[in-house]
Design an enzyme around this catalytic site. Sequence first.
Site, mmCIF file in Angstrom:
data_model
loop_
_atom_site.group_PDB
_atom_site.id
_atom_site.type_symbol
_atom_site.label_atom_id
_atom_site.label_comp_id
_atom_site.label_asym_id
_atom_site.label_seq_id
_atom_site.Cartn_x
_atom_site.Cartn_y
_atom_site.Cartn_z
ATOM 1 N NE ARG A 54 -2.836 0.437 3.411
ATOM 2 C CZ ARG A 54 -2.326 1.157 4.411
ATOM 3 N NH1 ARG A 54 -2.073 2.435 4.243
ATOM 4 N NH2 ARG A 54 -2.088 0.596 5.567
ATOM 5 C CE1 TYR A 108 -13.337 9.103 -18.768
ATOM 6 C CE2 TYR A 108 -13.101 9.500 -16.424
ATOM 7 C CZ TYR A 108 -13.419 8.662 -17.465
ATOM 8 O OH TYR A 108 -13.806 7.388 -17.206
ATOM 9 C CG ASP A 180 -6.567 13.277 -18.179
ATOM 10 O OD1 ASP A 180 -5.840 12.483 -18.820
ATOM 11 O OD2 ASP A 180 -7.700 12.979 -17.743
ATOM 12 C CE LYS A 205 -9.765 4.826 -20.138
ATOM 13 N NZ LYS A 205 -10.048 6.228 -19.824
#
Length: 390
Positions: A54, A108, A180, A205
């Site tokens: 983590r 987005y 982004d 993506k």
Amino acid sequence: MKQSNTRNSDYTYSPSTSCVHAGTLRDPISGGVNTPIFPSSAIDYRTKDIRYPRNFNTPNNDAVAKKLATLEGTEKALLLSSGMAAIAIGIMALVKPGEHIVFQKDLYGGTLALIEQELPKRNISYTFVDATKINELKEAIIEHTALIYIETPSNPLLNIIDIKSVTHIAKHCNIKTMIDNTFASPINQNPAQLGCDLIMHSATKYLGGHSDFCAGALAGSSDIIEQCRLLGTMYGCSLNASDLALLERSMKTLAIRVEKQNHNAMEIAHYLQDHPAISTVYFPGLITHPGHIIAKEQMHGFGGMMSFELKNEDKSAISRFLDSLNIIIPAGSLGGVESLITSPALTSHKLIGEHGRQSYGIKDNLLRLSVGIENTEDLINDLSFALKDI
Ligand SMILES: *Cc1c(COP(=O)(O)O)cnc(C)c1O
């Protein structure tokens, strides 16, 4: 090349070489050429850093982070469980309660939801601007503006924002910038070289590239990435070892995939532009695109994303067209090896309603195409067949 990028740290390899080699931690036990998968969640604590999955400090995270940082030309990078995790952590790391953000308005959908539903709860105010108009962006800056956030090329109309102009204004006002960079991928655009402080990718993506897992990434200076790492550790947004290994393998072919996608998209955009059944093509590689000159300046390639409008505005025309495609698959998401097509009005921009769509210039007959790595002629033939009776 022995251990990549360690032989001569002054020399930077070209992206296709870095995709294959940067960050790889060769297996010392077998001598294997790949980074082994390190799944342990219990790790000897008598080491220098306390390692825990983590905490984003497993060897698998380090390997992919090194690869991405090399490709983006940043000091550090971080891999997270999704693109949205990367956006949320990045914004939280850069902005405190009481501060203000200037956002590009065509972002987005998930980002828009996060802004409108979550930021007010955290006492963070914001202004949306048409970031293609640099003056509008400049005028939105107020005393406690801490961040300018952009996305270029944007979804679904492929608007191009002049990154250098944005970072120039931001630096002048002592404001951080976040971008982004999903649509471009690190192969086509490196915003850190244009002055951006924090780069975000939906690794689901292009970085992943095979439409088979969800991941996110951040890249920036050591300071900023460390702040993101601490927050991401508290909120628990790390990526597991198996997906990190998948991502590392996928990124080895990132450059070659994106080069093919750039090529296919350029050919298809020209084909569609000349087709009598198509009214408009939105692709930054076309000289008719309003952002073409800026894209040419700030991108290394124009990317594999485009949108276009059918001349026939009948709803049945779109369904007939989609039903007649044999290779290109009607599906959400993007950036994979397979070509995908979606109707923004029925998917990503459904919830904002017709009025909302009109304000962005998104028509009902708009289709967004994510071009894959298939044979160029096969793709054009697929489109040609489906457009025959439209
Ligand atoms: C998909 C996408 C995101 C969100 O990423 P997830 O991995 O789905 O969380 C953010 N920005 C853009 C441009 C995207 O296409």
